[in-house]
Structures are given as structure tokens and as C-alpha cells.
Scaffold this motif. Structure first.
Motif, PDB file in Angstrom:
ATOM      1  N   ASN A 179      36.783  34.815  30.335  1.00  0.00           N
ATOM      2  CA  ASN A 179      36.234  35.364  31.574  1.00  0.00           C
ATOM      3  C   ASN A 179      37.372  35.763  32.512  1.00  0.00           C
ATOM      4  O   ASN A 179      38.073  34.913  33.058  1.00  0.00           O
ATOM      5  CB  ASN A 179      35.334  34.335  32.251  1.00  0.00           C
ATOM      6  CG  ASN A 179      34.732  34.838  33.557  1.00  0.00           C
ATOM      7  OD1 ASN A 179      34.921  35.985  33.944  1.00  0.00           O
ATOM      8  ND2 ASN A 179      33.999  33.973  34.236  1.00  0.00           N
ATOM      9  N   VAL A 180      37.545  37.061  32.702  1.00  0.00           N
ATOM     10  CA  VAL A 180      38.669  37.561  33.495  1.00  0.00           C
ATOM     11  C   VAL A 180      38.561  37.157  34.960  1.00  0.00           C
ATOM     12  O   VAL A 180      39.579  37.052  35.658  1.00  0.00           O
ATOM     13  CB  VAL A 180      38.770  39.097  33.363  1.00  0.00           C
ATOM     14  CG1 VAL A 180      37.593  39.782  34.040  1.00  0.00           C
ATOM     15  CG2 VAL A 180      40.089  39.614  33.911  1.00  0.00           C
ATOM     16  N   ASN A 181      37.350  36.887  35.432  1.00  0.00           N
ATOM     17  CA  ASN A 181      37.155  36.545  36.841  1.00  0.00           C
ATOM     18  C   ASN A 181      36.827  35.069  37.062  1.00  0.00           C
ATOM     19  O   ASN A 181      36.330  34.696  38.136  1.00  0.00           O
ATOM     20  CB  ASN A 181      36.064  37.425  37.448  1.00  0.00           C
ATOM     21  CG  ASN A 181      36.512  38.869  37.613  1.00  0.00           C
ATOM     22  OD1 ASN A 181      37.601  39.127  38.129  1.00  0.00           O
ATOM     23  ND2 ASN A 181      35.701  39.811  37.142  1.00  0.00           N
ATOM     24  N   GLU A 187      40.296  31.188  43.199  1.00  0.00           N
ATOM     25  CA  GLU A 187      41.503  31.914  42.805  1.00  0.00           C
ATOM     26  C   GLU A 187      41.354  32.397  41.365  1.00  0.00           C
ATOM     27  O   GLU A 187      41.101  31.602  40.460  1.00  0.00           O
ATOM     28  CB  GLU A 187      42.725  30.997  42.936  1.00  0.00           C
ATOM     29  CG  GLU A 187      44.041  31.686  42.662  1.00  0.00           C
ATOM     30  CD  GLU A 187      45.210  30.740  42.883  1.00  0.00           C
ATOM     31  OE1 GLU A 187      46.078  31.042  43.713  1.00  0.00           O
ATOM     32  OE2 GLU A 187      45.236  29.682  42.222  1.00  0.00           O
ATOM     33  N   THR A 188      41.519  33.691  41.140  1.00  0.00           N
ATOM     34  CA  THR A 188      41.368  34.266  39.814  1.00  0.00           C
ATOM     35  C   THR A 188      42.726  34.475  39.161  1.00  0.00           C
ATOM     36  O   THR A 188      43.784  34.332  39.802  1.00  0.00           O
ATOM     37  CB  THR A 188      40.638  35.618  39.886  1.00  0.00           C
ATOM     38  OG1 THR A 188      41.488  36.565  40.556  1.00  0.00           O
ATOM     39  CG2 THR A 188      39.317  35.491  40.630  1.00  0.00           C
ATOM     40  N   ASP A 200      52.320  44.653  34.851  1.00  0.00           N
ATOM     41  CA  ASP A 200      51.688  44.742  33.528  1.00  0.00           C
ATOM     42  C   ASP A 200      50.478  43.812  33.435  1.00  0.00           C
ATOM     43  O   ASP A 200      49.432  44.190  32.883  1.00  0.00           O
ATOM     44  CB  ASP A 200      52.695  44.393  32.425  1.00  0.00           C
ATOM     45  CG  ASP A 200      53.765  45.460  32.256  1.00  0.00           C
ATOM     46  OD1 ASP A 200      53.498  46.624  32.619  1.00  0.00           O
ATOM     47  OD2 ASP A 200      54.861  45.136  31.763  1.00  0.00           O
ATOM     48  N   LEU A 201      50.621  42.613  33.978  1.00  0.00           N
ATOM     49  CA  LEU A 201      49.497  41.676  33.978  1.00  0.00           C
ATOM     50  C   LEU A 201      48.361  42.185  34.864  1.00  0.00           C
ATOM     51  O   LEU A 201      47.187  42.082  34.506  1.00  0.00           O
ATOM     52  CB  LEU A 201      49.949  40.297  34.459  1.00  0.00           C
ATOM     53  CG  LEU A 201      50.449  39.305  33.414  1.00  0.00           C
ATOM     54  CD1 LEU A 201      50.996  38.059  34.098  1.00  0.00           C
ATOM     55  CD2 LEU A 201      49.354  38.941  32.419  1.00  0.00           C
ATOM     56  N   ILE A 202      48.712  42.721  36.012  1.00  0.00           N
ATOM     57  CA  ILE A 202      47.688  43.250  36.921  1.00  0.00           C
ATOM     58  C   ILE A 202      46.890  44.336  36.235  1.00  0.00           C
ATOM     59  O   ILE A 202      45.653  44.348  36.259  1.00  0.00           O
ATOM     60  CB  ILE A 202      48.344  43.783  38.213  1.00  0.00           C
ATOM     61  CG1 ILE A 202      48.895  42.626  39.048  1.00  0.00           C
ATOM     62  CG2 ILE A 202      47.332  44.597  39.037  1.00  0.00           C
ATOM     63  CD1 ILE A 202      49.770  43.059  40.211  1.00  0.00           C
ATOM     64  N   GLY A 210      38.969  42.770  35.914  1.00  0.00           N
ATOM     65  CA  GLY A 210      39.397  41.899  37.001  1.00  0.00           C
ATOM     66  C   GLY A 210      39.027  42.466  38.355  1.00  0.00           C
ATOM     67  O   GLY A 210      39.205  43.658  38.611  1.00  0.00           O
ATOM     68  N   ASN A 211      38.506  41.620  39.226  1.00  0.00           N
ATOM     69  CA  ASN A 211      38.013  42.044  40.536  1.00  0.00           C
ATOM     70  C   ASN A 211      39.147  42.030  41.562  1.00  0.00           C
ATOM     71  O   ASN A 211      39.588  40.965  42.003  1.00  0.00           O
ATOM     72  CB  ASN A 211      36.879  41.121  40.990  1.00  0.00           C
ATOM     73  CG  ASN A 211      36.302  41.516  42.337  1.00  0.00           C
ATOM     74  OD1 ASN A 211      36.626  42.564  42.896  1.00  0.00           O
ATOM     75  ND2 ASN A 211      35.423  40.676  42.874  1.00  0.00           N
ATOM     76  N   VAL A 212      39.618  43.216  41.946  1.00  0.00           N
ATOM     77  CA  VAL A 212      40.728  43.312  42.893  1.00  0.00           C
ATOM     78  C   VAL A 212      40.312  42.905  44.304  1.00  0.00           C
ATOM     79  O   VAL A 212      41.174  42.686  45.167  1.00  0.00           O
ATOM     80  CB  VAL A 212      41.324  44.742  42.913  1.00  0.00           C
ATOM     81  CG1 VAL A 212      41.925  45.102  41.569  1.00  0.00           C
ATOM     82  CG2 VAL A 212      40.273  45.761  43.338  1.00  0.00           C
ATOM     83  N   HIS A 213      39.018  42.795  44.555  1.00  0.00           N
ATOM     84  CA  HIS A 213      38.525  42.431  45.888  1.00  0.00           C
ATOM     85  C   HIS A 213      38.190  40.933  46.010  1.00  0.00           C
ATOM     86  O   HIS A 213      37.768  40.484  47.085  1.00  0.00           O
ATOM     87  CB  HIS A 213      37.274  43.243  46.221  1.00  0.00           C
ATOM     88  CG  HIS A 213      37.502  44.723  46.200  1.00  0.00           C
ATOM     89  ND1 HIS A 213      38.208  45.389  47.181  1.00  0.00           N
ATOM     90  CD2 HIS A 213      37.122  45.673  45.298  1.00  0.00           C
ATOM     91  CE1 HIS A 213      38.258  46.677  46.901  1.00  0.00           C
ATOM     92  NE2 HIS A 213      37.604  46.883  45.772  1.00  0.00           N
ATOM     93  N   ALA A 214      38.390  40.172  44.930  1.00  0.00           N
ATOM     94  CA  ALA A 214      38.057  38.744  44.953  1.00  0.00           C
ATOM     95  C   ALA A 214      38.924  38.015  45.976  1.00  0.00           C
ATOM     96  O   ALA A 214      40.119  38.293  46.105  1.00  0.00           O
ATOM     97  CB  ALA A 214      38.261  38.139  43.569  1.00  0.00           C
ATOM     98  N   ARG A 215      38.316  37.101  46.704  1.00  0.00           N
ATOM     99  CA  ARG A 215      39.052  36.325  47.709  1.00  0.00           C
ATOM    100  C   ARG A 215      39.105  34.858  47.299  1.00  0.00           C
ATOM    101  O   ARG A 215      38.126  34.300  46.817  1.00  0.00           O
ATOM    102  CB  ARG A 215      38.398  36.467  49.083  1.00  0.00           C
ATOM    103  CG  ARG A 215      38.470  37.893  49.646  1.00  0.00           C
ATOM    104  CD  ARG A 215      37.890  37.972  51.051  1.00  0.00           C
ATOM    105  NE  ARG A 215      37.935  39.342  51.569  1.00  0.00           N
ATOM    106  CZ  ARG A 215      38.979  39.852  52.225  1.00  0.00           C
ATOM    107  NH1 ARG A 215      40.044  39.074  52.452  1.00  0.00           N
ATOM    108  NH2 ARG A 215      38.959  41.099  52.668  1.00  0.00           N
TER     109      ARG A 215
END
Length: 282
Positions: A179-181, A187-188, A200-202, A210-215
Motif C-alpha cells: 500500500n503506497v499510502n 506519515e506516508t 527517484d523515490l518520489i 502516492g498522494n502528494v497532498h497527504a498530511r
């Protein structure tokens, strides 16, 4: 001639056996001295003897990747899942050492792929991810290691792989259905990738959804852990403001639908190599 087994007066510890500061059996196993180890075993040396940290000769053999010595110990009755005082099993040691040969040997002798987590240790899969041993990661995945096992310090194996910047390990986990998220205190893995400033990981994590907006629990997004104007910041800023392509969304939808069988099913469909490569993130 009777060989000296321990340098200190031993005491009994239930069914585990004897304890000593250090023994000839530990030394032989650690150094890969298979002939000496065999002689010690034949002379009656206890293979499950432990030191004060509950480390057995099998632990020592595995942390050094001494497969031949590990086999001798196991054949002589060494306990395959015995834990150190910190909770590590010999399989944890083999995966930390990057020895898929030792790991496979232990698994073939009944080692538990998913030992119970403790406050002081992680799973064998975590250990492989922490050290960047991708062959051990693939082996543990194939043997049914839990991809979402939660370590108190790192979180999931994917968190560990990203925190330590092991791209190949992260990719192996994601292709296996991790699960990427998944979040530890919100924290992801993407937060970890941002913290270590690894573009590269990003990009890999975003490719897998992956959710770039995750807080996280501090209210911070991954981009908030990057330096303004740095490549990771530019990368995350781009993904925050650029909608995903229809092609990318279709790939993610297919992956979510097929789950962990995604790669296997893609191969069975006998798709053209280009499409297969795209779907399997090659």
C-alpha cells in the motif's frame, strides 16, 4: 580430548540450554569454520547454547551469512525461531546480512516468515528493506511476508525502504502490492522520500499512486520537508499542480482492481511488451 565449550560457568535456562559469555561454537559459526563446528557438535557441544543477549550460534552464523555452518547447526537440532533479547530471529539476521541463501535455508527448516513484532525488533522483511537487500526482499515476499506489517520505529517495510533510500526494495514491495499510502502517524512513504530528498523515490511512489497532498500528524505535506527550489521540491510541486494523465489514471485503476495479482495477470494476458512494461512499472 575433550574440547572447552564455554569460558564461563554456565547456568541452565529452561529448555533453551546453557548460557555463556562466548563459546567455541559461537566463534566457529560466526567465522564460517565448518570443520571445527562439525567437530564441536560431534563432541557434544550444545547447539542451542546462548550468550547473555540470548544469541545462539545460529544467530551468529546467519548474521555473517555462513550458510554451511547454519546448515550444520540446523541439522544438529538448532532452534530455528529462537529470539535474542531484542526479539531478532535467525531469519531477521540473515535478511539483515543480505544472505538469501541463509534465509532460504531457514525457511526450508520451518522458520516463521512473519514473527510477532516486538518493541525492539522488526520483521525479516523490514530488516531486508532497512539494509537494502533486495534479493532477500523478493524472497520474503515470495514466502508470504506481510507487506503491511507495522514496525514501531519505521512503520511498514515500504516506509523503511524509503527512509533508507533503497529504490529497488521499494519497487519490489510496490510491485508486490504494498500500500503506497499506508501511514504511520499519518506519515506516508512519500513523506520519507521527501525527507531524504530522493527524486527517484518520489517519482516511483507517485507512479504507484502516492498522494502528494497527504498530511502527517504535524499537518505537513511531503513538499513541506523539501528545500524550496530543490529538485525534490520542483518535482512535488509539479505533481501537486498537474493533473494525472488519463493513461496514468487507467494504470492505477487497473492496479487497484487487480491488487496483488496485477503483475501475474498482466503476464497471463500476453500483452505486447510495451504495455506489459508500462503496467508492471518496468
Amino acid at each position: 580430548m575433550k574440547m572447552e565449550i564455554a569460558g564461563a560457568r554456565p547456568s541452565f535456562l529452561g529448555e533453551i540450554g546453557l548460557w555463556a559469555v562466548r563459546t567455541a561454537v559461537h566463534e566457529a559459526a560466526s567465522l564460517g569454520q565448518a570443520l571445527l563446528l562439525q567437530q564441536l557438535i560431534q563432541s557434544g557441544a550444545p547447539v542451542n547454547i546462548v550468550n547473555l543477549d540470548n544469541i545462539t550460534p545460529l544467530h551468529d552464523a546467519c548474521i555473517q551469512g555462513q550458510t554451511h555452518c547454519a546448515r550444520l547447526l540446523l541439522d544438529a537440532g538448532a532452534q530455528v525461531d529462537i529470539r535474542t533479547v531484542h526479539g531478532s530471529t535467525p531469519l531477521c539476521n540473515a535478511c539483515a546480512a543480505g544472505s538469501p541463501e541463509c534465509a532460504k535455508l531457514l525457511l526450508d527448516h520451518g522458520a516463521t516468515a512473519n514473527p510477532t513484532l516486538t518493541a525492539l525488533t522488526a520483521t525479516p522483511l523490514h530488516e531486508a528493506c532497512i539494509q537494502g537487500n533486495v534479493d532477500c526482499v523478493r524472497l520474503m515476499i515470495a514466502k508470504g511476508a506481510r507487506l503491511e506489517a507495522f514496525d514501531i520505529y519505521f512503520g511498514t517495510p515500504l516506509h523503511a525502504a524509503c527512509a533508507k533510500e533503497h529504490l529497488d526494495c521499494a519497487k519490489a514491495l510496490l510491485n508486490a502490492g504494498a500500500n503506497v499510502n499506508a501511514a504511520k502517524f499519518h506519515e506516508t512513504a512519500l513523506h520519507h522520500a521527501a525527507k531524504v530528498m530522493n527524486v527517484d523515490l518520489i517519482e516511483l511512489l507517485v507512479a504507484f499512486g502516492g498522494n502528494v497532498h497527504a498530511r502527517d500528524n504535524r499537518g505537513r505535506k511531503p513538499i513541506d520537508y523539501t528545500r524550496p527550489g530543490s529538485p525534490p521540491a520542483f518535482c512535488l510541486e509539479f505533481y501537486e499542480h498537474t493533473p494525472l494523465s488519463l493513461q496514468h489514471m487507467c494504470r492505477l485503476a487497473l492496479r487497484i482492481k487487480l491488487g496483488k495479482s496485477m503483475v501475474e495477470m498482466a503476464f497471463k494476458l500476453q500483452l505486447p511488451y510495451g504495455i506489459l512494461s508500462y503496467l508492471s512499472y518496468s
